[in-house]
Design an enzyme around this catalytic site. Structure first.
Site, PDB file in Angstrom:
ATOM      1  N   CYS A 188      -3.381   3.699  -4.568  1.00 11.13           N
ATOM      2  CA  CYS A 188      -2.451   2.660  -4.263  1.00 11.13           C
ATOM      3  C   CYS A 188      -2.678   1.631  -5.650  1.00 11.13           C
ATOM      4  CB  CYS A 188      -2.650   1.869  -3.203  1.00 11.13           C
ATOM      5  SG  CYS A 188      -1.725   0.544  -2.806  1.00 11.13           S
ATOM      6  N   HIS A 210       3.414   5.657   3.168  1.00 11.82           N
ATOM      7  CA  HIS A 210       2.293   4.740   2.730  1.00 11.82           C
ATOM      8  C   HIS A 210       2.978   3.414   2.319  1.00 11.82           C
ATOM      9  CE1 HIS A 210      -0.930   3.715  -0.404  1.00 11.82           C
ATOM     10  NE2 HIS A 210       0.068   3.106  -0.687  1.00 11.82           N
ATOM     11  N   GLU A 211       4.158   3.552   1.724  1.00 10.85           N
ATOM     12  CA  GLU A 211       4.767   2.145   1.246  1.00 10.85           C
ATOM     13  C   GLU A 211       5.201   1.403   2.621  1.00 10.85           C
ATOM     14  OE1 GLU A 211       4.469   1.291  -1.443  1.00 10.85           O
ATOM     15  OE2 GLU A 211       3.927   3.381  -2.313  1.00 10.85           O
ATOM     16  N   HIS A 251       2.931  -1.067   4.027  1.00 14.30           N
ATOM     17  CA  HIS A 251       2.790  -2.206   3.216  1.00 14.30           C
ATOM     18  C   HIS A 251       3.761  -3.307   3.821  1.00 14.30           C
ATOM     19  CE1 HIS A 251       0.024  -1.479  -0.055  1.00 14.30           C
ATOM     20  NE2 HIS A 251       0.655  -0.197  -0.479  1.00 14.30           N
TER      21      HIS A 251
END
Length: 175
Positions: free
Chosen positions: A99, A141-142, A145
């Site tokens: 990351c 994953h994004e 966020h």
């Protein structure tokens, strides 16, 4: 286009939930272009707006050189605004992730092998996308966020604390 400063853990902004984009303007598109340039500069596969300090639900992704699926030439880069995950596979696949906001850290994370998302593209047009393998992993994953979740949140408290101490030390040595 500008390269934007990266927000790194343990910055509290990374733990906040991002807000939807309500208006599509030239400024929105310029910001997405700047995000993309920043992601390329950092050698990333994806970037969420919060990683450059903006709490908006915007992702940019480009895994063109690592995608297991043959896609049209103009498929990448992906600009994903206000995404919703509308389907998830039951099968989980564990893989090593890095990351941009967690420099020098690699962590094993289990995620659904495939997903389907609904989102707005660069021009504000509504789209749906079925993704699997690496693309599904990068999107998830994004997306995490945007929800204020980091890959270290998948670790035990002890392991997470160790990583955060390393990041704090790294940050102090750089500044």
């Amino acid at each position: 286009m500008s390269i934007l400063p990266i927000v790194t853990a343990p910055d509290e902004r990374l733990k906040q939930k991002s807000q939807p984009v309500l208006e599509f303007t030239d400024q929105t598109r310029k910001f997405m272009d700047d995000m993309l340039k920043t992601m390329y500069h950092e050698d990333g596969a994806g970037l969420a707006a919060v990683q450059v300090g903006v709490l908006k639900r915007i992702l940019v992704i480009d895994i063109q050189d690592h995608d297991s699926v043959a896609r049209p030439k103009d498929f990448y880069p992906l600009f994903i605004v206000n995404p919703e995950i509308i389907e998830k596979a039951e099968e989980l696949v564990t893989a090593n992730e890095g990351c941009i906001s967690l420099p020098e850290q690699r962590i094993e994370v289990a995620r659904p092998e495939s997903i389907k998302i609904r989102y707005l593209d660069y021009h504000g047009k509504s789209r749906e996308l079925k993704a699997n393998d690496w693309l599904a992993r990068v999107i998830q994953h994004e997306y995490d966020h945007l929800e204020g979740k980091l890959m270290i949140d998948y670790l035990s408290n002890l392991k997470r604390d160790v990583v955060l101490r390393k990041l704090k030390k790294l940050k102090n040595n750089i500044v």
